[in-house]
Write a protein that holds these residues in place. Structure first.
Motif, short mmCIF file in Angstrom:
data_model
loop_
_atom_site.label_atom_id
_atom_site.label_comp_id
_atom_site.label_asym_id
_atom_site.label_seq_id
_atom_site.Cartn_x
_atom_site.Cartn_y
_atom_site.Cartn_z
N SER B 64 -9.45 6.27 -4.40
CA SER B 64 -8.63 5.66 -2.93
C SER B 64 -8.67 4.31 -3.14
O SER B 64 -9.39 3.54 -3.83
CB SER B 64 -9.57 6.18 -2.03
OG SER B 64 -8.89 5.90 -0.73
N GLU B 65 -7.21 3.92 -2.72
CA GLU B 65 -7.28 2.47 -2.73
C GLU B 65 -6.21 2.29 -1.02
O GLU B 65 -5.68 2.75 -1.05
CB GLU B 65 -6.39 1.91 -3.99
CG GLU B 65 -5.74 0.69 -3.94
CD GLU B 65 -4.88 0.22 -5.22
OE1 GLU B 65 -4.26 1.84 -5.96
OE2 GLU B 65 -5.39 -0.45 -5.44
N ARG B 66 -6.49 0.93 -0.91
CA ARG B 66 -6.00 -0.28 0.19
C ARG B 66 -4.86 -0.21 -0.33
O ARG B 66 -5.24 -1.28 -0.65
CB ARG B 66 -7.14 -0.71 0.63
CG ARG B 66 -7.87 -0.09 2.06
CD ARG B 66 -9.00 -1.88 1.67
NE ARG B 66 -9.02 -2.10 3.47
CZ ARG B 66 -9.33 -3.77 3.06
NH1 ARG B 66 -10.25 -4.29 2.38
NH2 ARG B 66 -8.95 -4.41 4.71
N CYS B 254 -0.37 11.57 -9.13
CA CYS B 254 0.50 11.90 -8.40
C CYS B 254 -0.52 11.40 -6.82
O CYS B 254 -1.80 11.68 -7.24
CB CYS B 254 0.62 13.48 -7.65
SG CYS B 254 1.93 14.52 -8.73
N PHE B 255 0.12 10.45 -6.18
CA PHE B 255 -0.90 10.28 -4.60
C PHE B 255 -0.13 10.62 -4.02
O PHE B 255 0.73 10.86 -3.67
CB PHE B 255 -0.60 8.63 -5.09
CG PHE B 255 0.18 7.94 -4.91
CD1 PHE B 255 0.73 7.69 -4.02
CD2 PHE B 255 0.86 7.97 -6.36
CE1 PHE B 255 2.19 6.98 -4.03
CE2 PHE B 255 1.96 7.16 -6.25
CZ PHE B 255 2.49 6.85 -5.77
N ASP B 256 -0.80 10.54 -3.03
CA ASP B 256 -0.45 10.51 -1.31
C ASP B 256 -0.73 8.68 -0.72
O ASP B 256 -1.66 8.46 -0.56
CB ASP B 256 -1.75 11.39 -0.64
CG ASP B 256 -1.42 11.91 1.07
OD1 ASP B 256 0.27 11.77 0.86
OD2 ASP B 256 -2.33 12.06 1.90
N ILE B 257 0.39 8.89 0.67
CA ILE B 257 -0.36 7.66 1.26
C ILE B 257 -0.22 8.18 2.79
O ILE B 257 -0.17 9.15 3.64
CB ILE B 257 1.01 7.11 1.42
CG1 ILE B 257 1.11 6.54 0.32
CG2 ILE B 257 0.87 5.50 2.36
CD1 ILE B 257 2.77 5.86 -0.30
N GLN B 258 -1.48 7.49 3.19
CA GLN B 258 -2.08 7.63 4.73
C GLN B 258 -2.77 6.46 5.55
O GLN B 258 -2.81 5.70 4.48
CB GLN B 258 -3.69 8.67 4.88
CG GLN B 258 -3.43 9.84 3.95
CD GLN B 258 -2.37 11.14 4.76
OE1 GLN B 258 -2.67 10.56 6.18
NE2 GLN B 258 -1.78 12.27 4.56
N ASP B 259 -2.76 6.61 6.66
CA ASP B 259 -3.25 5.42 6.94
C ASP B 259 -4.36 5.70 8.37
O ASP B 259 -4.76 7.27 7.91
CB ASP B 259 -2.06 5.30 8.80
CG ASP B 259 -0.63 4.50 7.50
OD1 ASP B 259 -0.24 4.36 6.84
OD2 ASP B 259 -0.62 3.58 8.29
N GLU B 260 -5.42 5.02 8.51
CA GLU B 260 -6.17 5.48 8.87
C GLU B 260 -6.96 4.07 9.87
O GLU B 260 -6.40 2.71 9.25
CB GLU B 260 -7.80 5.06 7.71
CG GLU B 260 -7.27 6.69 7.44
CD GLU B 260 -8.31 6.53 6.76
OE1 GLU B 260 -10.05 5.77 6.36
OE2 GLU B 260 -8.78 8.07 5.95
N VAL B 261 -6.96 4.16 10.91
CA VAL B 261 -7.32 2.73 12.00
C VAL B 261 -8.87 3.43 12.67
O VAL B 261 -9.24 4.65 13.03
CB VAL B 261 -6.72 2.88 12.96
CG1 VAL B 261 -6.83 2.05 14.44
CG2 VAL B 261 -5.22 3.00 12.51
#
Lengths: 280, 350
Positions: B64-66, B254-261
């Motif tokens: 997991s990476e910012r 393979c990777f996913d991209i997600q936003d977290e707030v």
């Protein structure tokens, strides 16, 4: 090192509700930084990732033509988290655009050729871009006849209604607008499914390319008619949709066999698709 | 290229010197398994391992990476505008990774460093990395690196190769970067007897890998014929789509991209993802091109063993580490899949 994942900030200039069901809105976007606008050089058929901070990104076809300068337009269907949020946004708010991504329609192949553009429903966006591009005075002489067959389920679901009406009046484009059904007594265009109207209008395949973009059911029934009309699969151009994340061929989800729809597509010829696994 | 001997009782001081100049990643014993992790003390590194449960890919592609950070505070000028999450890109040493895993990084490079785009995080970390491999004296029964273009002492992708000679390590620099590392060793050059011992270990290790798979045949196979083969239904039958194979695999990128707030502050993150999961390809409309399990299992093997082969002309996207074979809860074996895919006539009907 340039970061291909970093969206350029844009301001929402205008939001136009396109359809009577309210599910489709066109967002007119203006880059905050002139250098981002300058770098965003595209051709009809390409797409971009629309980014909403805190929600995510969605891949959307570019509805403007590069001949329209100073802004971009994207027509967005309200479907999931990001698009629902977008539908609730207002002019003046800041979002992001990342692109242009993917391959355009093969404009160099189209030089000197007749074009038959067939679209259905909300897949008309990059086709609108293409029509505006071809009709521009700088480009019109580069291409032969332009025929457009565009249909929606009912008149309220047609996109870009004012432009459609204006194109109907022009002599340098053969417009065939159609709806599946209507009870509107003032409806003055065609009634019938896109494949049926394609068969009826029978655009010539001579020296011509067909660009087909629409829902799977429309494509399924239109392709055999194009074959009947004599279009070889090498001259049938299609644009595919896939779930995407990165848009640059790295995250791994949008492949059909060896091809990434985001980077190697989304535009493919029917001949190419015939050689690819049937997994889309 | 130079070779030096590192006596085992001097290993800790060698690692200690590396830690002064580099970030160091090494195999560490954690909770009954080995993992490849960043270490902060020399004695954490444990080179007596066979292989790590997870591959070392996390050193370049963190689980997991910012990617970016932003604020969504109303009324702020920078609200909604993403900027790069601050990161350090120090030189790093991957100490004691297995040759198969080093080869895997080269296979993954073609995905992240292309002529059109460069993944900035993968590329910067790769550029700043020095790979010190540890040859395998005792390949496991599930190892098949010799079939996939590698070997227990392969130097592919490495900067330094270590031989475990029992009392000491022989370190051989393979690249200029590797010379830099070897210069940290205070040891002497090996004598002829230790050199020949290294050669014997290498030959013995190769001989222990019995399995020879017809990997080269994959490129001649017709893609659509393989795709449409009936054998996928037999292969996928037991699969429970847990995704473990993709998780442990050194070439699965393979990777996913997600936003977290949280409150007004947000991050855009990328996380490992897996083609085993239906949501990986689920469209907004509800349509899913790989809705069925058989399609997802086929995707994983076709990607590794055919799509990659055809797209890059770089061999298979498998290095024979055997992790998926070891970790699969239902004993699906990629070696068997390779055999089925390369059989003379694709099995059509049962």
């Amino acid at each position: 090192m340039e970061n291909p994942y970093l969206p350029s900030p844009v301001r929402i200039e205008e939001i136009i509700t396109e359809t009577t069901d309210g599910a489709l809105k066109t967002f007119k976007l203006v880059f905050l930084k002139p250098e981002d606008e300058k770098r965003f050089r595209y051709l009809p058929g390409q797409f971009a990732e629309i980014s909403v901070a805190g929600k995510g990104e969605v891949p959307i076809g570019i509805a403007t033509s590069p001949t329209e300068e100073g802004f971009l337009k994207f027509t967005i269907n309200k479907v999931g988290l990001v698009t629902t949020h977008l539908h609730n946004m207002h002019p003046g708010e800041i979002i992001g655009v990342r692109g242009p991504l993917g391959k355009s329609y093969p404009w160099d192949w189209f030089e000197g050729k007749n074009l038959v553009i067939i679209g259905g429903g909300f897949a008309f966006t990059t086709l609108r871009s293409s029509i505006v591009y071809v009709l521009h005075p700088d480009n019109r002489d580069r291409f032969g006849d332009l025929t457009v067959i565009y249909g929606a389920r009912h008149p309220g679901l047609l996109l870009y209604k004012e432009e459609l009406a204006a194109w109907e009046q022009r002599s340098d484009i053969n417009m065939h607008i159609t709806v599946d059904a209507t009870d509107d007594p003032d409806w003055k265009y065609n009634v019938g499914f896109v494949p049926t109207i394609t068969k009826e209008k029978a655009p010539s395949s001579e020296n011509a390319y067909a660009i087909v973009c629409g829902p799977p059911i429309m494509i399924k029934f239109t392709l055999p008619i194009l074959t009947e009309l004599g279009f070889p699969p090498e001259r049938v151009i299609m644009s595919l949709e896939m779930r995407m994340k990165c848009g640059i061929g790295m995250c791994g989800r949008c492949n059909i066999g060896t091809e990434y729809v985001c980077k190697d597509g989304p535009v493919f010829t029917l001949a190419q698709l015939n050689q690819m696994p049937n997994e889309y | 290229m130079s070779e030096v001997i590192i006596p085992k009782d001097e290993l800790a001081s060698f690692v200690g010197r590396l830690l002064e100049s580099y970030e160091v990643f090494a195999p560490v014993a954690r909770g009954g398994m080995y993992l490849f992790e960043r270490i902060s003390a020399a004695d954490e590194a444990d080179l007596s391992y066979k292989n790590t449960r997870l591959s070392p890919k996390g050193a370049f592609l963190p689980q997991s990476e910012r990617m970016f950070e932003f604020t969504v505070a109303p009324g702020k000028e920078e609200s909604g505008i993403l900027k790069e999450a601050p990161k350090e890109f120090r030189e790093r040493v991957l100490l004691g990774l297995r040759p198969c895993d080093a080869q895997a990084f080269k296979l993954v490079d073609v995905n992240f460093i292309t002529k059109e785009y460069t993944d900035p995080w993968w590329a910067r970390r790769r550029e700043k990395a020095i790979l010190v491999g540890l040859g395998c004296n005792e390949p496991r029964s599930t190892c098949f690196c010799t079939s996939t273009g590698g070997g227990p002492f392969s130097e592919k992708g490495l900067d330094v190769l270590l031989y475990d000679l029992g009392e000491s390590f022989l370190a051989r620099a393979v690249t200029e970067k590797g010379e830099q590392i070897v210069s940290f060793c205070s040891g002497k050059a090996p004598g002829e007897s230790l050199k020949s011992k290294a050669r014997e270990l290498e030959a013995a290790a190769r001989a222990k890998i019995r399995k020879s798979l017809p990997v080269d045949k994959l490129k001649e196979k017709d893609l659509l014929e393989l795709f449409n083969g009936k054998f996928w239904e037999k292969i996928e039958f037991a699969c429970i789509n847990c995704g473990t194979c993709t998780f442990v695999c050194p070439t699965c990128w393979c990777f996913d991209i997600q936003d977290e707030v949280y409150k007004n502050d947000g991050d855009r993150l990328r996380n490992w993802d897996s083609c085993m999961f239906p949501i990986f390809t689920l469209h907004g409309s509800g349509h899913n091109p790989r809705a069925q399990k058989v399609q997802r299992v086929r995707q994983r093997f076709m990607h590794k063993l055919k799509y990659y082969v055809d797209k890059y002309g770089n061999g298979v996207a498998c290095v024979g580490c055997g992790r998926c074979v070891v970790s699969c809860p239902v004993n699906i074996d990629i070696r068997r899949v390779m055999e089925v895919m390369t059989a003379e006539v694709c099995e059509r009907e049962e």
